[in-house]
Motif scaffolding. Sequence first.
Motif: not given
Length: 365
Positions: A59-64, A80-86
């Motif tokens: 989901k974050v990667k789509k925003v990116q 950021p995608s991995l950090l937000i998921e974590s």
Amino acid sequence: MKKKIAVIHPEAGFSSSGGSQLSAYEMAQHLAAFFDVKLLSASKCSEHSVVIPCIPRGKVKKVQRNKVADWFLTRFVSNPSLLIESMTSFLTYTPYLMFKRADVIYPNNDYGGLAVAYVIRKLFNTPILYTERAGMVSGGKVLRRNLKFKPDCLVVFNEETKRYVHSIAPQQRVEIIPNGVDLSLFSTQGESFEHGLPGTVVLAVGALNRQNHKRFDLAIKAVSQLNDVSLLICGDGPDLRYFTSQCEAALGANRFKIVKVDFADIPKVYRSADIFTLPSEDEPFGRVYLEAMASGLPVVATDDAMRRTLIGDAGIVCDVTNVAEYAKALSTAIANDWGSKPVEQAADFSWQRVAKQYAEVINTL
């Protein structure tokens, strides 16, 4: 009573573009023959799924993909995608496992899942099983970080990685177990994908990102040196336009196609090609090579220890950075009659065999 195994990957079911989420899904499916398995994920993807809300990396990667959003997010952190998921999964998965106790926790989403497992182990002494899928990428940077969580058993893919782990953490338990391939899904039997490309078709599968280690540009250059050969790329990513432009310049409009398909249709794509290649650098494992061979395709790949082990005599390894040598290897592979060698090689890595090895390790924890 069967042991309860909690497999963690928030992205499982949301995306099928990464090896770790697919492995988590398939591992849960096959470990269920031995244990009571729950796959903790943000989306329903199997009968073993337990949906726990969070923001998965996809989901974050789509925003990116929005340049402004990407600029803002990467101002603070490189991934950021991995950090937000974590962060979001830690807040929801940890309470779940506090009340729904497991006998073994098996995180598959890097440090996010390891952090959850680490806290649960502190509270309840629940052992942690972890597979280091990054291997020696970036000089072992990810591996060294994940070792700080001290899993009760660390699984790696080859002897080189095991030696490195013991050089920096002599007391760490390490087992060598490969990834698996689902031979019921990837096979020579079944429908093929209609791509409409002329001549012999070379297939490459992976994320289209110039910043990763897949090096599609090398495959494009090598195929461009061959006559009556087309390139089929299956994948998606932030650099789709870039690689489309590269293909148009090197191959012309009629000798290539870039497609994105659902995971369920990927076996059809393999069956529609004549040969498989992926010139990755520092590939920790490479499940796509197994999928290709299980589908009957010979493989041309980078010459390194991991690829030599995976491919055996079902393909050719070479210096892919040398375009002439790479093109010659592709030409030789196309001309050879490989018979059943690819399928026989893939059978050594069936999920049934791999899951049994994992089950033996889990029973010692």
